[in-house]
Design a protein around this motif. Structure first.
Motif, PDB file in Angstrom:
ATOM      1  N   ALA A  85      33.979  44.565  32.589  1.00 42.97           N
ATOM      2  CA  ALA A  85      33.067  43.624  33.354  1.00 42.97           C
ATOM      3  C   ALA A  85      32.093  44.266  34.027  1.00 42.97           C
ATOM      4  O   ALA A  85      31.012  43.809  34.210  1.00 42.97           O
ATOM      5  CB  ALA A  85      33.850  42.474  33.778  1.00 42.97           C
ATOM      6  N   ARG A  86      32.666  45.230  35.020  1.00 40.42           N
ATOM      7  CA  ARG A  86      31.732  45.878  36.013  1.00 40.42           C
ATOM      8  C   ARG A  86      30.661  46.710  35.498  1.00 40.42           C
ATOM      9  O   ARG A  86      29.771  46.742  36.072  1.00 40.42           O
ATOM     10  CB  ARG A  86      32.897  46.811  36.647  1.00 40.42           C
ATOM     11  CG  ARG A  86      33.488  47.974  36.051  1.00 40.42           C
ATOM     12  CD  ARG A  86      34.437  48.550  36.766  1.00 40.42           C
ATOM     13  NE  ARG A  86      35.677  47.829  36.790  1.00 40.42           N
ATOM     14  CZ  ARG A  86      36.784  48.188  37.437  1.00 40.42           C
ATOM     15  NH1 ARG A  86      36.821  49.080  38.649  1.00 40.42           N
ATOM     16  NH2 ARG A  86      37.791  47.204  37.626  1.00 40.42           N
ATOM     17  N   ARG A  87      30.876  47.106  34.056  1.00 45.37           N
ATOM     18  CA  ARG A  87      29.808  47.731  33.635  1.00 45.37           C
ATOM     19  C   ARG A  87      28.645  46.736  33.068  1.00 45.37           C
ATOM     20  O   ARG A  87      27.603  47.184  33.196  1.00 45.37           O
ATOM     21  CB  ARG A  87      30.257  48.643  32.671  1.00 45.37           C
ATOM     22  CG  ARG A  87      31.081  49.988  33.132  1.00 45.37           C
ATOM     23  CD  ARG A  87      29.963  50.789  33.857  1.00 45.37           C
ATOM     24  NE  ARG A  87      30.760  52.240  34.370  1.00 45.37           N
ATOM     25  CZ  ARG A  87      30.383  53.062  35.241  1.00 45.37           C
ATOM     26  NH1 ARG A  87      29.139  52.909  35.578  1.00 45.37           N
ATOM     27  NH2 ARG A  87      31.026  53.987  35.664  1.00 45.37           N
ATOM     28  N   ASP A 164      37.447  31.854  40.110  1.00 43.53           N
ATOM     29  CA  ASP A 164      37.443  33.083  41.080  1.00 43.53           C
ATOM     30  C   ASP A 164      38.886  33.715  40.833  1.00 43.53           C
ATOM     31  O   ASP A 164      39.663  33.076  40.500  1.00 43.53           O
ATOM     32  CB  ASP A 164      37.142  32.671  42.326  1.00 43.53           C
ATOM     33  CG  ASP A 164      38.155  31.649  42.681  1.00 43.53           C
ATOM     34  OD1 ASP A 164      39.249  32.161  43.285  1.00 43.53           O
ATOM     35  OD2 ASP A 164      38.144  30.295  42.779  1.00 43.53           O
ATOM     36  N   TYR A 165      38.930  34.888  41.325  1.00 44.30           N
ATOM     37  CA  TYR A 165      40.316  35.721  41.366  1.00 44.30           C
ATOM     38  C   TYR A 165      40.887  35.455  42.552  1.00 44.30           C
ATOM     39  O   TYR A 165      42.152  35.705  42.344  1.00 44.30           O
ATOM     40  CB  TYR A 165      39.994  37.360  41.312  1.00 44.30           C
ATOM     41  CG  TYR A 165      39.579  37.915  42.587  1.00 44.30           C
ATOM     42  CD1 TYR A 165      38.274  37.705  43.297  1.00 44.30           C
ATOM     43  CD2 TYR A 165      40.295  38.520  43.251  1.00 44.30           C
ATOM     44  CE1 TYR A 165      37.947  37.994  44.350  1.00 44.30           C
ATOM     45  CE2 TYR A 165      40.067  39.456  44.531  1.00 44.30           C
ATOM     46  CZ  TYR A 165      38.597  38.844  45.049  1.00 44.30           C
ATOM     47  OH  TYR A 165      38.214  39.400  46.382  1.00 44.30           O
ATOM     48  N   GLN A 166      40.700  34.728  43.381  1.00 44.75           N
ATOM     49  CA  GLN A 166      41.460  34.551  44.480  1.00 44.75           C
ATOM     50  C   GLN A 166      42.169  33.213  44.307  1.00 44.75           C
ATOM     51  O   GLN A 166      43.512  33.108  44.771  1.00 44.75           O
ATOM     52  CB  GLN A 166      40.677  34.272  45.753  1.00 44.75           C
ATOM     53  CG  GLN A 166      39.816  35.355  46.366  1.00 44.75           C
ATOM     54  CD  GLN A 166      41.107  36.174  47.070  1.00 44.75           C
ATOM     55  OE1 GLN A 166      42.283  36.037  47.181  1.00 44.75           O
ATOM     56  NE2 GLN A 166      40.359  37.373  47.751  1.00 44.75           N
ATOM     57  N   ALA A 192      35.334  36.953  33.875  1.00 43.48           N
ATOM     58  CA  ALA A 192      36.377  37.909  33.694  1.00 43.48           C
ATOM     59  C   ALA A 192      37.629  36.881  33.603  1.00 43.48           C
ATOM     60  O   ALA A 192      38.730  37.596  32.706  1.00 43.48           O
ATOM     61  CB  ALA A 192      36.560  38.919  35.158  1.00 43.48           C
ATOM     62  N   TYR A 193      37.744  35.832  34.091  1.00 48.99           N
ATOM     63  CA  TYR A 193      39.007  34.743  33.947  1.00 48.99           C
ATOM     64  C   TYR A 193      38.903  33.765  33.067  1.00 48.99           C
ATOM     65  O   TYR A 193      39.658  32.970  33.103  1.00 48.99           O
ATOM     66  CB  TYR A 193      39.619  34.422  35.502  1.00 48.99           C
ATOM     67  CG  TYR A 193      40.297  35.362  36.328  1.00 48.99           C
ATOM     68  CD1 TYR A 193      41.579  35.868  35.636  1.00 48.99           C
ATOM     69  CD2 TYR A 193      39.708  36.317  37.358  1.00 48.99           C
ATOM     70  CE1 TYR A 193      42.289  36.969  36.193  1.00 48.99           C
ATOM     71  CE2 TYR A 193      40.497  37.210  37.713  1.00 48.99           C
ATOM     72  CZ  TYR A 193      41.827  37.447  37.419  1.00 48.99           C
ATOM     73  OH  TYR A 193      42.564  38.534  38.054  1.00 48.99           O
ATOM     74  N   THR A 194      37.794  33.787  32.400  1.00 52.65           N
ATOM     75  CA  THR A 194      37.621  32.736  31.406  1.00 52.65           C
ATOM     76  C   THR A 194      37.181  33.112  29.971  1.00 52.65           C
ATOM     77  O   THR A 194      37.742  32.752  29.178  1.00 52.65           O
ATOM     78  CB  THR A 194      36.407  31.822  31.955  1.00 52.65           C
ATOM     79  OG1 THR A 194      35.033  32.688  32.009  1.00 52.65           O
ATOM     80  CG2 THR A 194      36.476  31.128  33.119  1.00 52.65           C
ATOM     81  N   PRO A 223      39.315  50.649  29.120  1.00 50.69           N
ATOM     82  CA  PRO A 223      38.295  49.927  29.792  1.00 50.69           C
ATOM     83  C   PRO A 223      37.428  49.027  28.443  1.00 50.69           C
ATOM     84  O   PRO A 223      36.784  49.747  27.706  1.00 50.69           O
ATOM     85  CB  PRO A 223      37.320  50.650  30.587  1.00 50.69           C
ATOM     86  CG  PRO A 223      37.316  51.822  30.171  1.00 50.69           C
ATOM     87  CD  PRO A 223      38.551  52.271  29.168  1.00 50.69           C
ATOM     88  N   SER A 224      37.483  47.712  28.693  1.00 52.31           N
ATOM     89  CA  SER A 224      36.320  47.054  27.860  1.00 52.31           C
ATOM     90  C   SER A 224      35.907  45.742  28.288  1.00 52.31           C
ATOM     91  O   SER A 224      36.726  45.330  29.069  1.00 52.31           O
ATOM     92  CB  SER A 224      37.291  46.718  26.397  1.00 52.31           C
ATOM     93  OG  SER A 224      38.296  46.113  26.803  1.00 52.31           O
ATOM     94  N   GLY A 225      34.934  45.461  27.906  1.00 49.62           N
ATOM     95  CA  GLY A 225      34.455  44.442  28.186  1.00 49.62           C
ATOM     96  C   GLY A 225      33.156  43.922  27.623  1.00 49.62           C
ATOM     97  O   GLY A 225      32.823  44.368  26.504  1.00 49.62           O
TER      98      GLY A 225
HETATM   99  C1  LIG Z   1      36.855  38.109  39.279  1.00 47.00           C
HETATM  100  C2  LIG Z   1      36.593  39.604  38.646  1.00 47.00           C
HETATM  101  N1  LIG Z   1      35.641  40.226  37.967  1.00 47.00           N
HETATM  102  C3  LIG Z   1      35.457  41.411  37.612  1.00 47.00           C
HETATM  103  C4  LIG Z   1      36.572  42.085  37.679  1.00 47.00           C
HETATM  104  C5  LIG Z   1      36.290  43.583  37.422  1.00 47.00           C
HETATM  105  O1  LIG Z   1      36.690  43.595  35.597  1.00 47.00           O
HETATM  106  P1  LIG Z   1      36.799  44.935  34.803  1.00 47.00           P
HETATM  107  O2  LIG Z   1      37.977  45.631  35.268  1.00 47.00           O
HETATM  108  O3  LIG Z   1      36.701  44.255  33.770  1.00 47.00           O
HETATM  109  O4  LIG Z   1      35.574  45.647  35.176  1.00 47.00           O
HETATM  110  C6  LIG Z   1      37.725  41.767  38.196  1.00 47.00           C
HETATM  111  C7  LIG Z   1      38.854  42.651  38.001  1.00 47.00           C
HETATM  112  O5  LIG Z   1      39.875  42.356  38.375  1.00 47.00           O
HETATM  113  C8  LIG Z   1      38.017  40.480  38.660  1.00 47.00           C
HETATM  114  O6  LIG Z   1      38.920  40.000  39.017  1.00 47.00           O
END
Ligand SMILES: Cc1ncc(COP(=O)(O)O)c(C=O)c1O
Length: 393
Positions: A85-87, A164-166, A192-194, A223-225
């Motif tokens: 996802a980051r890329r 969100d991740y939190q 990323a979480y959906t 790594p994939s996204g």
């Molecule tokens: C909310 C959220 N966005 C993005 C990322 C990054 O995802 P990726 O590892 O696929 O780059 C994470 C990774 O933990 C995440 O929790």
């Protein structure tokens, strides 16, 4: 003597019930495992790469179709696979953001969203969360106004997390996108979480970009996204190279700059593709996932002093929990201190909670079978009772 090639067994028992929030959606399907073996060689997907020479045009295996399928599945117009996802965040920033531009993130944004903004010299500005840990459309509007006033510039992009991740909370994406668009600010939806976990339509949400993580939520190797866009922005994000060798006059045709030409080769794209039919199916069973997650949540809530810090009732399987008044009470006097808890879980074949965590921690029930959910629910109750905590039956 050990050498660099010696590979230890995984630290997590692969037969355990894993409740690590980041791992559950990325576990491979059997088809992905087969694809990983078949396509293990570095450039294995390039056997039949013919003109035009680009990953997303490869017909055999059907990588071109996979790209088109991903875009339509997400209600978007174009899609590329990327290494995480980051890329995807970075590709969008590269296409839309200039050095010094403000970019809006949220108080619940992941660090990789900040780094993507930083990678293009943007100035990150956050939408605060409210008392219920939500990012609201009103807060987005206030933040945009504040940024325009103080920086004298309209933000170039707005990031918002679907979940969100939190806290694993959902946020008002439609409302936020509407506000952002009224200022002509494009909206990036972090899925990323959906994406790969529950149904997502970028069109219905009214966003310009949908980002997904293969290894987090699409049963794919890392790594994939993916990065998906609507037609309005596709050309800018996926701009092809215009560079020319000054001595040779060489040009590089249709290679896309933000994609560095080609992205996922071999194992990553093939694993993602092999899981895709299963992923399309599993998102439709989201209610089942919530139902099984509730079995675990209900059991935890029956342990006196335990609080769920995420929205209730749960609408996602990632949950933030406060056990300072329950499991952490035991840690005060236990000879293993806080480690008693993860050790007791480990003995019962449950992995994925950070060792020593007994205060505020997170877990994710995604992908459990019903009997695993029952088993996990009972394991928490057992550990509570064994350590003298009160349980309300
Ligand atoms: C909310 C959220 N966005 C993005 C990322 C990054 O995802 P990726 O590892 O696929 O780059 C994470 C990774 O933990 C995440 O929790």
């Amino acid at each position: 003597m050990r050498c660099a090639g010696d590979i230890d067994a995984r630290q997590v028992d692969e037969t355990a019930i894993n409740i690590d929030p980041i791992q559950v959606g990325g576990r491979l399907t059997a088809d992905a495992m087969k694809a990983v073996i078949a396509y293990g060689d570095g450039y294995s997907v390039c056997d039949n790469c013919r003109k035009p020479f680009r990953l997303d045009y490869i017909k055999k295996p059907p990588i071109a179709d996979f790209h088109a399928d991903l875009a339509s599945w997400l209600g978007m117009d174009a899609c590329r696979v990327v290494p995480g996802a980051r890329r995807g965040f970075q590709a969008v920033c590269q296409g839309l953001v200039q050095k010094g531009d403000p970019v809006i993130l949220t108080a619940l944004s992941h660090y990789t969203e900040f780094i993507a903004a930083e990678s293009v010299g943007a100035v990150p500005r956050e939408i605060p969360k409210d008392g219920k840990n939500h990012i609201t459309a009103d807060a987005a509007a206030e933040t945009i106004e504040r940024v325009i006033k103080t920086e004298g510039k309209t933000p170039a992009l707005l990031f918002v997390e679907g979940v969100d991740y939190q806290f694993g909370n959902h946020h008002d994406i439609r409302g936020i996108a509407k506000v952002a668009h009224s200022y002509d600010i494009p909206v990036l939806y972090n899925g990323a979480y959906t994406v790969g976990i529950l149904p997502v339509s970028g069109k219905e949400l009214g966003v310009d970009f949908v980002i997904g993580s293969g290894h987090k939520s699409m049963a794919a190797p890392a790594p994939s996204g993916l990065v998906a866009t609507n037609a309005e922005y596709a050309e800018r994000i996926f701009a092809t190279t215009a560079v020319k060798g000054d001595q040779t006059g060489r040009t590089f045709g249709i290679k896309e700059v933000a994609m560095m030409g080609c992205t996922l080769m071999g194992v990553t794209v093939m694993g993602m593709m092999a899981s895709f039919p299963h992923v399309k199916e599993r998102v439709l069973a989201w209610d089942e996932e919530l139902r099984k997650g509730k079995i675990v949540i209900d059991s935890l809530l029956s342990i006196e002093g335990t609080k769920i810090l995420s929205d209730m009732p749960r609408e996602h399987t990632l949950t933030r929990i406060d056990t300072r008044e329950s499991f952490d009470r035991v840690a005060e006097t236990h000879k293993k201190r806080g480690f008693y808890f993860t050790s007791a879980l480990g003995k019962r074949g449950i992995a994925g909670v950070i060792p020593g965590a007994t205060k505020i921690w997170k877990f994710n029930t995604y992908g459990m079978t019903e009997s695993q959910a029952d088993y996990t629910a009972n394991a928490f109750l057992d550990i509570a009772r064994e350590n003298g905590l009160a349980v309300n039956d």
